[in-house]
Write a protein that holds these residues in place. Structure first.
Motif, PDB file in Angstrom:
ATOM      1  N   CYS A  90      39.120  37.199  42.871  1.00 46.34           N
ATOM      2  CA  CYS A  90      40.647  37.577  43.143  1.00 46.34           C
ATOM      3  C   CYS A  90      40.520  37.621  44.441  1.00 46.34           C
ATOM      4  O   CYS A  90      42.132  37.292  45.002  1.00 46.34           O
ATOM      5  N   VAL A  96      48.167  38.748  39.480  1.00 42.32           N
ATOM      6  CA  VAL A  96      48.505  39.404  38.549  1.00 42.32           C
ATOM      7  C   VAL A  96      49.938  39.922  38.956  1.00 42.32           C
ATOM      8  O   VAL A  96      51.613  39.666  37.492  1.00 42.32           O
ATOM      9  N   HIS A  97      50.283  39.655  40.083  1.00 45.43           N
ATOM     10  CA  HIS A  97      51.839  39.975  40.702  1.00 45.43           C
ATOM     11  C   HIS A  97      52.813  38.992  40.055  1.00 45.43           C
ATOM     12  O   HIS A  97      53.899  39.001  39.681  1.00 45.43           O
ATOM     13  N   ARG A 106      45.604  43.432  28.966  1.00 43.57           N
ATOM     14  CA  ARG A 106      44.518  44.117  29.906  1.00 43.57           C
ATOM     15  C   ARG A 106      44.324  43.198  31.234  1.00 43.57           C
ATOM     16  O   ARG A 106      43.581  42.142  30.466  1.00 43.57           O
ATOM     17  N   TRP A 107      43.907  43.740  32.563  1.00 46.31           N
ATOM     18  CA  TRP A 107      44.211  42.391  33.496  1.00 46.31           C
ATOM     19  C   TRP A 107      42.932  43.406  34.394  1.00 46.31           C
ATOM     20  O   TRP A 107      43.212  44.580  34.807  1.00 46.31           O
ATOM     21  N   ASP A 109      40.503  42.525  37.481  1.00 47.39           N
ATOM     22  CA  ASP A 109      40.560  42.242  39.374  1.00 47.39           C
ATOM     23  C   ASP A 109      39.088  42.219  39.409  1.00 47.39           C
ATOM     24  O   ASP A 109      39.037  43.327  39.407  1.00 47.39           O
ATOM     25  N   GLU A 125      49.419  48.118  43.335  1.00 45.02           N
ATOM     26  CA  GLU A 125      48.635  47.774  42.135  1.00 45.02           C
ATOM     27  C   GLU A 125      50.244  46.893  41.174  1.00 45.02           C
ATOM     28  O   GLU A 125      51.251  48.239  41.570  1.00 45.02           O
ATOM     29  N   VAL A 129      51.208  47.487  32.919  1.00 43.62           N
ATOM     30  CA  VAL A 129      50.294  46.386  33.089  1.00 43.62           C
ATOM     31  C   VAL A 129      49.044  47.511  32.947  1.00 43.62           C
ATOM     32  O   VAL A 129      48.605  48.567  34.131  1.00 43.62           O
ATOM     33  N   ASP A 130      48.320  47.229  31.817  1.00 43.22           N
ATOM     34  CA  ASP A 130      46.930  47.924  32.115  1.00 43.22           C
ATOM     35  C   ASP A 130      46.285  47.044  33.403  1.00 43.22           C
ATOM     36  O   ASP A 130      45.737  46.098  32.647  1.00 43.22           O
ATOM     37  N   TYR A 131      45.505  47.338  34.539  1.00 40.50           N
ATOM     38  CA  TYR A 131      45.001  46.889  34.916  1.00 40.50           C
ATOM     39  C   TYR A 131      44.495  47.575  35.549  1.00 40.50           C
ATOM     40  O   TYR A 131      44.416  48.861  35.905  1.00 40.50           O
ATOM     41  N   ARG A 132      42.883  47.041  35.922  1.00 40.36           N
ATOM     42  CA  ARG A 132      41.766  47.883  36.416  1.00 40.36           C
ATOM     43  C   ARG A 132      41.194  46.769  37.549  1.00 40.36           C
ATOM     44  O   ARG A 132      41.325  45.254  37.272  1.00 40.36           O
ATOM     45  N   THR A 133      40.386  47.688  38.616  1.00 44.10           N
ATOM     46  CA  THR A 133      39.762  46.317  39.189  1.00 44.10           C
ATOM     47  C   THR A 133      38.755  46.964  39.590  1.00 44.10           C
ATOM     48  O   THR A 133      37.546  47.876  38.738  1.00 44.10           O
TER      49      THR A 133
END
Ligand code: SAM
Length: 287
Positions: A90, A96-97, A106-107, A109, A125, A129-133
């Motif tokens: 990424c 994502v934005h 579920r996103w 990066d 962040e 949205v269900d976001y994680r790195t």
């Protein structure tokens, strides 16, 4: 506000070139991507962006490639409302934005830990949205195992394939297609001539990076995993939106498109996959 000093080198440093391309594009009156967050991030980085050699035509080229991959990602999410997005390598890309996925998505990066640390300091962040790195090389075992295999999955990776060796690319593609029940792989490649030429461009050379894997026949990758099908292959010289290029860039692209050894210099690819009879790696492990 203190600016972030850059200590990254090699493939990791090259993400500054693509970030800068999107930032330059956002400042153009005929912007392709309108990625203002990229321009804000550039302002917060203490780095000589001239080192990347990115300007004019190459900046628009970066934005057009990103827009094509954004569009395919959006199309996937329009069909699969509850999906997982694996955004690999990424860098500092604000995909994502730009896409602003629904809360049912579920996103994730993924990039090297040092890149993810910098990303956290520079980019916000996304909300809703269900976001994680995940900070890991995509060639390591393990990063994929923590991701639930319960949903159709789109893996989008821009500017990554060329930094991989062919056997690592093969393992990556096999492990993604084996883990999830169905989905899509969206990524760009250079042909073998493209790899040779791109190894000399400032963004790669000045970062001390080396490109390895080139793809001349995208159809051949179908044999890499059961159920993997090539859906689209767009040459860089034919990518939609070339009218955004400066005049010299448009002429250059037209010329390249007519030279057989050069027209396949780069491609943007879309594959679909469906694990045979819905049999996933996770199900095998559960037995
Ligand atoms: C040209 S940049 C592209 C970054 C981003 N996709 C973009 O378009 O701005 C290459 C990226 O690939 C990442 N990368 C290269 N090899 C990787 C690997 N094995 N695992 C994870 N990320 C990798 C680098 O850290 C860097 O962020």
């Amino acid at each position: 506000m203190d600016r972030e000093k850059i200590t990254l080198t090699g493939a990791q440093e090259t993400m500054l070139a693509t970030l800068y391309g999107r930032a330059l594009d956002s400042r153009s009156p005929r912007s392709v991507l309108h990625d203002d967050a990229a321009a804000r991030a550039v302002r917060r980085i203490d780095y000589d962006f001239r080192k990347t050699g990115v300007k004019g035509t190459s900046a628009v080229g970066v934005a057009l490639r990103a827009r094509q991959l954004d569009e395919w990602t959006r199309e996937f999410l329009a069909e699969q409302r509850s999906a997982t997005v694996l955004h690999l390598a990424c860098g500092l890309d604000t995909r994502v934005h730009r896409i602003a996925p629904a809360s049912t998505v579920r996103w994730i990066d993924v990039d090297f830990p040092e890149v993810i640390d910098l990303r956290r300091r520079l980019l916000s962040e996304p909300d809703g949205v269900d976001y994680r790195t995940i900070g890991s090389s995509v060639t390591e075992d393990g990063w994929l195992q923590g991701i639930p295999a319960d949903r159709p999955t789109v893996a989008v990776f821009e500017g990554l394939s060329m930094y991989l060796r062919e056997d690592d690319a093969l393992r990556l593609i096999r492990s993604i297609t084996a883990r999830f029940p169905s989905g899509s792989l969206l990524f760009d490649v250079y042909g073998t001539i493209g790899i040779r030429l791109q190894n000399r461009v400032p963004a790669v050379r000045n970062a001390g990076a080396t490109l390895h894997w080139g793809v001349d026949d995208p159809k051949a990758l179908e044999s890499w995993a059961p159920g993997l099908t090539l859906l689209d292959s767009v040459r860089s010289v034919d990518v939609p939106g070339l009218d955004h290029l400066p005049r010299s860039g448009r002429l250059g692209m037209r010329l390249l498109a007519h030279i057989p050894v050069l027209r396949d210099i780069g491609r943007i690819l879309r594959y679909g996959f469906r694990t045979p009879a819905g049999h996933t790696e996770q199900q095998s492990q559960q037995r």
